[in-house]
Design an enzyme around this catalytic site. Structure first.
Site, short mmCIF file in Angstrom:
data_model
loop_
_atom_site.label_atom_id
_atom_site.label_comp_id
_atom_site.label_asym_id
_atom_site.label_seq_id
_atom_site.Cartn_x
_atom_site.Cartn_y
_atom_site.Cartn_z
N HIS A 72 23.99 10.15 -20.91
CA HIS A 72 22.76 10.20 -21.31
C HIS A 72 22.05 9.13 -20.83
CE1 HIS A 72 24.47 8.53 -24.72
NE2 HIS A 72 23.43 8.20 -24.97
N ARG B 162 19.72 7.81 -35.73
CA ARG B 162 21.15 8.20 -34.87
C ARG B 162 22.20 7.96 -35.98
NH1 ARG B 162 24.67 5.08 -32.25
NH2 ARG B 162 25.50 5.55 -30.29
FE FE2 Z 1 23.24 6.21 -26.10
#
Ligand code: FE2
Length: 292
Positions: free
Chosen positions: A268, A283
């Site tokens: 990503h 996250r």
């Molecule tokens: Fe990452």
């Protein structure tokens, strides 16, 4: 029976029993989950369905969830033990990493293609990212399907790289450590914790059995057994595969969305294009196994 068929069949059964719909959005990867309210938490059936959807689609997302940090952590724990990120643990929840970026706090290296924490001997399995504040424009996240990227290589080239291994390092994060004695001590501790693991160039997914390219420009520093110039050429070619649009999925964030991705089969990149606007995310990361 082929062991991969046996392993993969649980995902089909779990998807068939899932109490929500999965809408495939990207051609190669990426799906939206409809009809699931994560604020109510998960049960065994919805968790199994969600993990199956994640493995089969590589990236899944739900919009308008607006979870609290505690709910985010609770949902994440269903997927396995959670990592405490070695670089930026903060706040009441050590499993949460806050990504809060704006013109006075630009991103650190999230705009380089990577799979999370491949500088660990056992890199991150899944990452679960929740949006809180979204810029007016920009700040998209892009993923690349590393299984499709592998399959796009010629059979001869795939045979050539099959047995090779590469060394990884947390190289771009070294700038976090100043020359101060305290920081140098912390850096040495980091180096002891993560002493340059060697991973296969091509990783076999533990559930689907699919082969995926497993080197990335963020953390991979060299191919074992090759001269530096040979290694540089080979890595450059493999790193370039993430730029093929046909292998990519691009997500336009909205506030309160949550995205789950499988680091075993994807890489990503967070588009770094939204200053002076602010982008605040939280996250969690699920512990993974040594790649084989
Ligand atoms: Fe990452």
């Amino acid at each position: 029976m082929n062991i991969n068929v046996a392993k993969a069949s649980w995902t089909q059964a779990a998807l068939a029993a899932a109490p929500f719909e999965v809408e495939r959005v990207g051609r190669s990867l990426g799906a939206e989950i409809h009809g699931l309210d994560l604020k109510k938490g998960l049960d065994e059936r919805s968790f199994r369905g969600l993990e199956a959807a994640l493995i089969e689609n590589k990236v899944i997302y739900l919009r308008d969830q607006h979870l609290t940090t505690a709910q985010h952590v609770e949902i994440s724990r269903w997927f396995g033990a959670l990592e405490v990120h070695p670089f930026r643990p903060e706040g009441e929840f050590p499993e949460i990493m806050v990504l809060d970026n704006h013109k006075d706090n630009p991103v650190l290296s999230t705009d380089v293609w990577h799979s999370d924490t491949t500088f660990r001997a056992t890199p991150t399995k899944y990452t679960i990212l929740r949006s809180q504040i979204i810029p007016r424009t920009g700040g998209d996240t892009l993923w690349c399907d590393m299984e499709a990227a592998y399959n796009g290589l010629s059979e001869t080239f795939r045979a050539m790289i099959g047995g090779l291994k590469a060394r990884h390092d947390f190289q771009n994060f070294r700038v976090l450590f100043t020359r101060s004695d305290e920081d140098q001590k912390r850096l040495r501790r980091m180096e002891e914790l993560y002493p340059n693991p060697v991973h296969p160039l091509v990783r076999t997914h533990p559930v689907t059995g699919a082969k995926c390219i497993y080197v990335n420009p963020q953390f991979t520093i060299g191919v074992e057994g090759l001269h530096k110039d040979e290694s540089d050429v080979l890595l450059k070619l493999l790193f370039e595969q993430v730029h093929v649009p046909e292998y990519q999925f691009r997500f336009r964030w909205t506030e309160g969305a949550i995205v789950f991705w499988d680091n075993q089969s994807t890489q990503h990149y967070a588009a770094n294009d939204y200053y002076p606007d602010r982008r605040r995310m939280e996250r969690t990361a699920v512990c993974g196994d040594a790649p084989v």
